[in-house]
Design a protein around this motif. Sequence first.
Motif, PDB file in Angstrom:
ATOM      1  N   THR A  71       0.805  -1.223   0.000  1.00 48.76           N
ATOM      2  CA  THR A  71       0.000   0.000   0.000  1.00 48.76           C
ATOM      3  C   THR A  71       0.837   1.271   0.000  1.00 48.76           C
ATOM      4  OG1 THR A  71      -0.093   0.226   2.412  1.00 48.76           O
ATOM      5  CG2 THR A  71      -1.699  -1.252   1.375  1.00 48.76           C
ATOM      6  N   ILE A  87       1.878   2.542   2.770  1.00 49.65           N
ATOM      7  CA  ILE A  87       1.753   3.025   4.147  1.00 49.65           C
ATOM      8  C   ILE A  87       2.625   2.117   5.008  1.00 49.65           C
ATOM      9  CG2 ILE A  87       0.191   3.511   6.063  1.00 49.65           C
ATOM     10  CD1 ILE A  87      -2.052   3.850   4.001  1.00 49.65           C
ATOM     11  N   ARG A  98      -8.789   2.162   4.715  1.00 54.77           N
ATOM     12  CA  ARG A  98      -8.779   3.152   3.649  1.00 54.77           C
ATOM     13  C   ARG A  98      -9.297   2.481   2.372  1.00 54.77           C
ATOM     14  NH1 ARG A  98      -6.784   7.692   5.353  1.00 54.77           N
ATOM     15  NH2 ARG A  98      -7.434   8.567   3.361  1.00 54.77           N
ATOM     16  N   ILE A 141      -8.479   1.586  -1.200  1.00 56.96           N
ATOM     17  CA  ILE A 141      -7.283   1.429  -2.030  1.00 56.96           C
ATOM     18  C   ILE A 141      -7.596   0.380  -3.094  1.00 56.96           C
ATOM     19  CG2 ILE A 141      -4.801   0.914  -2.036  1.00 56.96           C
ATOM     20  CD1 ILE A 141      -4.850   1.387   1.024  1.00 56.96           C
ATOM     21  N   GLN A 159     -10.083   5.700  10.432  1.00 54.93           N
ATOM     22  CA  GLN A 159      -9.251   5.437   9.262  1.00 54.93           C
ATOM     23  C   GLN A 159      -7.772   5.496   9.638  1.00 54.93           C
ATOM     24  OE1 GLN A 159     -11.297   4.490   7.012  1.00 54.93           O
ATOM     25  NE2 GLN A 159     -13.056   5.439   8.027  1.00 54.93           N
ATOM     26  N   LEU A 204      -3.210   8.731   6.197  1.00 57.82           N
ATOM     27  CA  LEU A 204      -2.637   8.604   4.862  1.00 57.82           C
ATOM     28  C   LEU A 204      -1.226   9.191   4.857  1.00 57.82           C
ATOM     29  CD1 LEU A 204      -2.919   7.800   1.933  1.00 57.82           C
ATOM     30  CD2 LEU A 204      -4.058   9.982   1.491  1.00 57.82           C
ATOM     31  N   LEU A 243       2.278   8.035   2.960  1.00 60.63           N
ATOM     32  CA  LEU A 243       2.871   7.081   2.024  1.00 60.63           C
ATOM     33  C   LEU A 243       4.391   7.072   2.136  1.00 60.63           C
ATOM     34  CD1 LEU A 243       0.615   7.788  -1.088  1.00 60.63           C
ATOM     35  CD2 LEU A 243       0.340   6.029   0.667  1.00 60.63           C
TER      36      LEU A 243
END
Length: 276
Positions: A165, A167, A201, A203, A221, A224, A226
């Motif tokens: 992802t 993350i 989330r 995705i 959540q 976000l 990255l």
Amino acid sequence: MILCQISDLHIKAHGKKSYRVVDTAESLRRCVTQVNQLKQRPDAIVFTGDLVDFGLAEEYAMLRELLVPLQMPYYLLPGNHDERQALRAAFPDHGYLQQGNAAPDARIEYVIEDHPVRIVALDTVIPCSSNGALAPASLLWLDEVLSAQPQRPTVIVMHHPPFKTGIGHMDQIGLAEPQALEAVVRRHPQVERVLCGHLHRAIQVRFGGTLASTCPGVAHQVALDLSADAPSQFVMEPNAFQLHLWDAGAGMISHTAYVGAFDGPYPFYDGDALID
């Protein structure tokens, strides 16, 4: 057919707040109300894991009570916060939870044949771990199940997504060896989606000739961020669920719906005049 996906409920006993911040019971209560009131009512709901927070019997009792108002069939799947034996014990009338191996701690994997789209559930849980994995036997079973009805549109549901992802802290607790699953899925073009939870989330990633996706959390959540060293944090962005519409011509069409009361809808036109 409309399939509703709700994920990452994290229900705690006695209405206790998760992380002392998130009222997960109230979040689910509002979501259930909204799903029941949808103009186009779903034919079924899949809950893609982390149903409760610690896998406790009293948490599952609370979950069962919160789901009583649902007006359509629903199917449960464990996540890394769940405990298989306690889940089965709390929902003894859900026969699909007993498919396959009858051992109380066996993986919860099943096929639902009652709808135009076939639902195949995989169990990615490693007991006492946040990481996920599929057993070799599960992959063999999946290949056999998909081979049995190659013309039937199918969705695979699971908790841990089989993709990176970006993350960082979530990728560290992802699914081990997703390539093995991808190889199986690629052999079966009737798989319309691989629907997952865990990420809190929305995705989407190309995977095995189809799409794999994650559903937002119904409670909170994941932030976000990255970056490979992203810290483990959550945010109180709107809770949400997804609706997956199966159309024989277009295939699977997926929508994200936010839980809450929002202004509108307002018309774009006032009679014949465009509103500026």
